[in-house]
Scaffold this motif. Structure first.
Motif, PDB file in Angstrom:
ATOM      1  N   LEU A  55       0.824  -1.210   0.000  1.00 41.53           N
ATOM      2  CA  LEU A  55       0.000   0.000   0.000  1.00 41.53           C
ATOM      3  C   LEU A  55       0.858   1.260   0.000  1.00 41.53           C
ATOM      4  O   LEU A  55       1.761   1.419   0.816  1.00 41.53           O
ATOM      5  CB  LEU A  55      -0.921   0.013   1.224  1.00 41.53           C
ATOM      6  CG  LEU A  55      -1.934   1.157   1.247  1.00 41.53           C
ATOM      7  CD1 LEU A  55      -3.073   0.873   0.275  1.00 41.53           C
ATOM      8  CD2 LEU A  55      -2.486   1.373   2.648  1.00 41.53           C
ATOM      9  N   ASP A  56       0.561   2.159  -0.930  1.00 37.89           N
ATOM     10  CA  ASP A  56       1.199   3.472  -0.959  1.00 37.89           C
ATOM     11  C   ASP A  56       0.359   4.507  -0.225  1.00 37.89           C
ATOM     12  O   ASP A  56       0.891   5.415   0.411  1.00 37.89           O
ATOM     13  CB  ASP A  56       1.428   3.939  -2.398  1.00 37.89           C
ATOM     14  CG  ASP A  56       2.578   3.198  -3.063  1.00 37.89           C
ATOM     15  OD1 ASP A  56       3.441   2.674  -2.340  1.00 37.89           O
ATOM     16  OD2 ASP A  56       2.594   3.131  -4.308  1.00 37.89           O
ATOM     17  N   CYS A  57      -0.987   4.404  -0.347  1.00 35.27           N
ATOM     18  CA  CYS A  57      -1.827   5.429   0.270  1.00 35.27           C
ATOM     19  C   CYS A  57      -3.286   4.969   0.358  1.00 35.27           C
ATOM     20  O   CYS A  57      -3.771   4.265  -0.522  1.00 35.27           O
ATOM     21  CB  CYS A  57      -1.760   6.727  -0.545  1.00 35.27           C
ATOM     22  SG  CYS A  57      -2.640   8.110   0.214  1.00 35.27           S
ATOM     23  N   LEU A  58      -3.931   5.380   1.430  1.00 34.80           N
ATOM     24  CA  LEU A  58      -5.371   5.240   1.576  1.00 34.80           C
ATOM     25  C   LEU A  58      -5.984   6.625   1.450  1.00 34.80           C
ATOM     26  O   LEU A  58      -5.573   7.554   2.151  1.00 34.80           O
ATOM     27  CB  LEU A  58      -5.721   4.644   2.949  1.00 34.80           C
ATOM     28  CG  LEU A  58      -7.179   4.784   3.419  1.00 34.80           C
ATOM     29  CD1 LEU A  58      -8.127   4.024   2.494  1.00 34.80           C
ATOM     30  CD2 LEU A  58      -7.328   4.305   4.856  1.00 34.80           C
ATOM     31  N   VAL A  59      -6.949   6.782   0.559  1.00 32.04           N
ATOM     32  CA  VAL A  59      -7.626   8.068   0.356  1.00 32.04           C
ATOM     33  C   VAL A  59      -9.090   7.897   0.752  1.00 32.04           C
ATOM     34  O   VAL A  59      -9.799   7.071   0.176  1.00 32.04           O
ATOM     35  CB  VAL A  59      -7.532   8.547  -1.109  1.00 32.04           C
ATOM     36  CG1 VAL A  59      -8.259   9.876  -1.286  1.00 32.04           C
ATOM     37  CG2 VAL A  59      -6.073   8.665  -1.528  1.00 32.04           C
ATOM     38  N   GLN A 159      -8.359   6.178  13.085  1.00 30.74           N
ATOM     39  CA  GLN A 159      -7.878   5.281  14.138  1.00 30.74           C
ATOM     40  C   GLN A 159      -7.187   4.052  13.544  1.00 30.74           C
ATOM     41  O   GLN A 159      -6.118   3.650  14.003  1.00 30.74           O
ATOM     42  CB  GLN A 159      -9.028   4.842  15.041  1.00 30.74           C
ATOM     43  CG  GLN A 159      -8.518   4.057  16.257  1.00 30.74           C
ATOM     44  CD  GLN A 159      -9.626   3.515  17.116  1.00 30.74           C
ATOM     45  OE1 GLN A 159     -10.463   2.761  16.618  1.00 30.74           O
ATOM     46  NE2 GLN A 159      -9.647   3.873  18.366  1.00 30.74           N
ATOM     47  N   VAL A 160      -7.802   3.479  12.497  1.00 32.68           N
ATOM     48  CA  VAL A 160      -7.186   2.339  11.828  1.00 32.68           C
ATOM     49  C   VAL A 160      -5.843   2.739  11.222  1.00 32.68           C
ATOM     50  O   VAL A 160      -4.846   2.019  11.341  1.00 32.68           O
ATOM     51  CB  VAL A 160      -8.112   1.783  10.721  1.00 32.68           C
ATOM     52  CG1 VAL A 160      -7.398   0.712   9.897  1.00 32.68           C
ATOM     53  CG2 VAL A 160      -9.392   1.211  11.333  1.00 32.68           C
ATOM     54  N   ARG A 165      -0.259   2.530  10.903  1.00 32.70           N
ATOM     55  CA  ARG A 165       0.794   3.426  10.397  1.00 32.70           C
ATOM     56  C   ARG A 165       0.850   3.403   8.875  1.00 32.70           C
ATOM     57  O   ARG A 165       1.908   3.203   8.263  1.00 32.70           O
ATOM     58  CB  ARG A 165       2.151   3.056  10.998  1.00 32.70           C
ATOM     59  CG  ARG A 165       2.207   3.224  12.506  1.00 32.70           C
ATOM     60  CD  ARG A 165       3.587   2.949  13.061  1.00 32.70           C
ATOM     61  NE  ARG A 165       3.628   3.146  14.502  1.00 32.70           N
ATOM     62  CZ  ARG A 165       4.720   2.998  15.266  1.00 32.70           C
ATOM     63  NH1 ARG A 165       5.861   2.623  14.691  1.00 32.70           N
ATOM     64  NH2 ARG A 165       4.662   3.196  16.560  1.00 32.70           N
ATOM     65  N   ILE A 166      -0.299   3.640   8.251  1.00 36.23           N
ATOM     66  CA  ILE A 166      -0.348   3.688   6.789  1.00 36.23           C
ATOM     67  C   ILE A 166      -0.588   5.131   6.339  1.00 36.23           C
ATOM     68  O   ILE A 166      -1.315   5.884   6.997  1.00 36.23           O
ATOM     69  CB  ILE A 166      -1.465   2.773   6.231  1.00 36.23           C
ATOM     70  CG1 ILE A 166      -2.833   3.128   6.841  1.00 36.23           C
ATOM     71  CG2 ILE A 166      -1.128   1.310   6.485  1.00 36.23           C
ATOM     72  CD1 ILE A 166      -3.982   2.340   6.259  1.00 36.23           C
TER      73      ILE A 166
END
Length: 213
Positions: A55-59, A159-160, A165-166
């Motif tokens: 994973l690079d990013c969660l948007v 919180q997730v 730490r993503i």
């Protein structure tokens, strides 16, 4: 689809960016439906993103009005805001709470879900559930069910993200309108917010858009 173990493992091994733009945008949605779509599904999506190997990013696409309960004026700070949120089972241990600039008790998403289940068990109709959402929103100083549950979604996602730490970005558009290309350019699904004005303009029934500088 995600219930199939092989599919989930494939996603976890191949996904590099997760964009969550799913939401119920109805202002008076049934409370349990709004909770499931705007809060709990956002949490589930974040948990899936956290399990992805590359994973690079969660948007996460939220709304500009999650801080409406704060009665802010002028420039709104780019930070999490809203009520302190206990994301656990209602034990009130305070883990993962977000400080807010006004007094507020910690409330639990699990307890809010339980509230809707108890209401349904007592024979509440869809209309009763809609009223429950509006009542809870007003009690917690939100505009309506939509902004309350979208604020919950932000807090659950954050919180997730902190725990795993993503890299995470929360985007707060003030309004989302017609599509760029699909299914056809300008397609609008629904008829709320500014949609009626756009529709009437497209039909030639109003000459233009009044605006104030």
């Amino acid at each position: 689809m995600l219930a199939q173990d092989g599919t989930r493992k494939h996603l976890q091994a191949t996904i590099i960016v997760v964009v969550n733009a799913a939401a119920s945008t109805s202002f008076d949605e049934c409370y349990e439906c709004a909770l499931k779509v705007n809060a709990l599904s956002a949490q589930a999506t974040a948990e899936l993103a956290a399990s992805c190997e590359h994973l690079d990013c969660l948007v996460h696409v939220s709304t500009a009005y999650t801080g409406a309960n704060l009665n802010l004026e002028g420039m709104v700070p780019e930070q999490l805001h809203g009520y302190a949120l206990n994301c656990g089972t209602g034990s009130g241990n305070g883990s993962g709470q977000s400080k807010v600039p006004h007094s507020a008790d910690t409330f639990s998403v699990a307890e809010e879900v339980d509230l809707t289940l108890r209401a349904r068990a007592s024979g509440a109709s869809d209309e009763d559930s809609k009223q429950l959402g509006i009542t809870r929103a007003r009690e917690l100083r939100y505009l309506e069910t939509y902004t309350l549950t979208k604020s919950m979604g932000e807090m659950l996602v954050s919180q997730v993200a902190r725990k795993a730490r993503i890299p995470t970005a929360i985007i707060r558009p003030n309004i989302v309108e017609g599509t760029w290309e699909e299914s056809i350019p300008g397609w609008i699904e629904g008829n709320k917010s500014a949609d009626p004005i756009i529709t009437l303009y497209g039909r030639g029934q109003i000459p233009g858009f009044p605006f104030k500088r």
